[in-house]
Design a protein around this motif. Sequence first.
Motif, PDB file in Angstrom:
ATOM      1  N   ASP A  89      46.684  19.806  36.954  1.00 38.96           N
ATOM      2  CA  ASP A  89      45.623  20.594  36.324  1.00 38.96           C
ATOM      3  C   ASP A  89      44.338  20.445  37.137  1.00 38.96           C
ATOM      4  O   ASP A  89      43.958  19.334  37.526  1.00 38.96           O
ATOM      5  CB  ASP A  89      45.413  20.112  34.893  1.00 38.96           C
ATOM      6  CG  ASP A  89      44.296  20.852  34.194  1.00 38.96           C
ATOM      7  OD1 ASP A  89      44.531  21.960  33.717  1.00 38.96           O
ATOM      8  OD2 ASP A  89      43.168  20.309  34.153  1.00 38.96           O
ATOM      9  N   LEU A  90      43.658  21.546  37.391  1.00 41.93           N
ATOM     10  CA  LEU A  90      42.483  21.532  38.258  1.00 41.93           C
ATOM     11  C   LEU A  90      41.357  20.681  37.674  1.00 41.93           C
ATOM     12  O   LEU A  90      40.714  19.913  38.405  1.00 41.93           O
ATOM     13  CB  LEU A  90      41.991  22.959  38.504  1.00 41.93           C
ATOM     14  CG  LEU A  90      40.764  23.105  39.412  1.00 41.93           C
ATOM     15  CD1 LEU A  90      41.015  22.474  40.778  1.00 41.93           C
ATOM     16  CD2 LEU A  90      40.392  24.570  39.568  1.00 41.93           C
ATOM     17  N   LEU A 139      36.747  27.484  32.693  1.00 48.22           N
ATOM     18  CA  LEU A 139      38.112  26.956  32.685  1.00 48.22           C
ATOM     19  C   LEU A 139      38.329  26.008  31.513  1.00 48.22           C
ATOM     20  O   LEU A 139      39.399  26.005  30.890  1.00 48.22           O
ATOM     21  CB  LEU A 139      38.394  26.243  34.010  1.00 48.22           C
ATOM     22  CG  LEU A 139      39.815  25.721  34.224  1.00 48.22           C
ATOM     23  CD1 LEU A 139      40.835  26.847  34.077  1.00 48.22           C
ATOM     24  CD2 LEU A 139      39.937  25.068  35.592  1.00 48.22           C
ATOM     25  N   ARG A 152      38.954  29.376  37.731  1.00 46.07           N
ATOM     26  CA  ARG A 152      39.470  28.776  38.964  1.00 46.07           C
ATOM     27  C   ARG A 152      38.911  29.461  40.201  1.00 46.07           C
ATOM     28  O   ARG A 152      38.594  28.798  41.197  1.00 46.07           O
ATOM     29  CB  ARG A 152      40.997  28.845  38.965  1.00 46.07           C
ATOM     30  CG  ARG A 152      41.652  27.947  37.932  1.00 46.07           C
ATOM     31  CD  ARG A 152      43.107  28.289  37.726  1.00 46.07           C
ATOM     32  NE  ARG A 152      43.726  27.468  36.698  1.00 46.07           N
ATOM     33  CZ  ARG A 152      44.806  27.811  36.015  1.00 46.07           C
ATOM     34  NH1 ARG A 152      45.401  28.982  36.266  1.00 46.07           N
ATOM     35  NH2 ARG A 152      45.295  27.014  35.087  1.00 46.07           N
ATOM     36  N   LEU A 199      45.934  29.818  44.841  1.00 48.18           N
ATOM     37  CA  LEU A 199      45.314  29.683  43.526  1.00 48.18           C
ATOM     38  C   LEU A 199      45.853  30.731  42.570  1.00 48.18           C
ATOM     39  O   LEU A 199      46.188  30.436  41.419  1.00 48.18           O
ATOM     40  CB  LEU A 199      43.799  29.794  43.651  1.00 48.18           C
ATOM     41  CG  LEU A 199      42.960  29.650  42.379  1.00 48.18           C
ATOM     42  CD1 LEU A 199      41.644  28.968  42.680  1.00 48.18           C
ATOM     43  CD2 LEU A 199      42.700  31.003  41.729  1.00 48.18           C
ATOM     44  N   PRO A 204      46.196  25.855  41.538  1.00 40.01           N
ATOM     45  CA  PRO A 204      44.778  25.866  41.907  1.00 40.01           C
ATOM     46  C   PRO A 204      44.358  24.677  42.760  1.00 40.01           C
ATOM     47  O   PRO A 204      43.523  24.831  43.655  1.00 40.01           O
ATOM     48  CB  PRO A 204      44.056  25.868  40.556  1.00 40.01           C
ATOM     49  CG  PRO A 204      45.045  25.287  39.589  1.00 40.01           C
ATOM     50  CD  PRO A 204      46.380  25.729  40.072  1.00 40.01           C
TER      51      PRO A 204
END
Length: 521
Positions: A89-90, A139, A152, A199, A204
């Motif tokens: 997860d970014l 986000l 993102r 991405l 991402p």
Amino acid sequence: QRAMLLALAALLLGTLFVTNAWDVPVYAVLAVVSLLMGALPARRTPRTVLLAAAQAGAVVGGAYLLFLPFHQHFVALFSQVALVRDPTDLLQFLTHFGAFIVIGAVGLTALMLPGGGAADRLVWPVASVAASLVGVAVLAQATSASSALIGRVLILAGIAGPPVVAAIWRARSSEPASWPGRLAVLVALGAGGAGVLTLASGRPVLGLMVALMGAAGAGWLALPGIGERFVCLLQAAAFGVAGGVEVVVVADDLIGTDWYRMNTVFKFYNQVWVLLAISCAVQVAMMVARALAPTREAAFAPRMPALSSAWSHVGIALAAVMCVGALTYPALATMPRLEQRISPGAPAGSLNALDWMDAGRLPVVGSPEFSEIRYAGDRAAIRWLQQHVSTSAVIAEASIGPYRCNGTRIANATGLPTIIGWERHQQQQRFPDQLPARVNDVRTLYTSANVDEKAAILRKYHVAYVIVGDLERVYPTPNNECTPGGSAEGTAAFDQMFGSSLEEVFSQDGTTIYRVLPVSA
């Protein structure tokens, strides 16, 4: 002197394989590229290229030969890779590396943009920071795939966009006719485009790392100074490793579980942390130098005289804020983290990693007989063993499967060998068929009431001391909680062995140490 440095580099690289083989691929590449950077002069000839390659080969070959006996006998239990099924997860990634990534991105931008006069063009760095912050907010609150994608994209544009553009600018403005300059432009453009596409495909973190790696790689190709290029090399390696673990994972014994990425991520993230910490520290120093002497590159691109200085000022401010924020973590989070599973936790102000044992307790799950495991007696037993046992005497203590309940606490604290340590780690370092017998023997030693069976196990493993504390009485089952699986009859049976097989040499706060007596003739 050169020969001594090469020998030292070979020794250090060879030592890495013995101590932590996960480090070798990254640092071997860094060592070779660094040697080539230092050995190749500006005007290269076939002879200088051959000499530089020979030096790099000597380091890599020497690293292997210095530890040849180890390589001849070492067996790697896991040597395959698999594809990552669920990427990082970014926002979670930025929670861990966000400070370094932001400082690195701003530092790269300031490094590759032209210098100039007063820092009066803050609009671009401020807009970049704002875009990143808005992206994080979007986000974090995203309720749909489209809103998450917008967040993102803003993060990618705000963080990776400026260094990619700066790399292209530097490459085109310095020596547009040279092949490094042309290649740098292609690398930066390709990485930026690949980052956006990656991405959009649902990875991402990989997209962000590809774009930043391309910017750092373009800087390595286009910048003139060897120090500046080395910083770019470190960051390209860091971003490349962080992106690589989004694609492949080492297929170890966890490959079929939900935690299949655990070892790969933490082993390689350690390298990313080191590389970014070193390079970002140097970048901050470079930004300070540019902010204090902003006119040193005014002739480079007079059309934008203040960009590098502006980015440097913003980078210094961001670095200061993030460093202050990071320093609050030890003060605010250490005690709550300790108290999360250990009550009452370690005493405030102590740097001794064993002090928590004097008062700390762990809750026991699912037992009417035991409500907690205490460790004060274990701490005293550790002190006794450190004072009275100077040999490599084998000790017996409970062997539990996972990370909870402080398993193998006596062997860890004293360095004395035990029958088997953490079963989870042993599965990653030993052949599987060697482990079940030891695991079963240790459990039998503490749960069986048959004294002859106990004595046979002690002789089989040449045990010198037997530990019986709360952990051995509870003897947790192999799960992630302290669920009892012990036997009161099994631990009580040790008292029946007095005089024939055992003698008591220590007892305090519920922990007893028995010495195994020699076999009588």
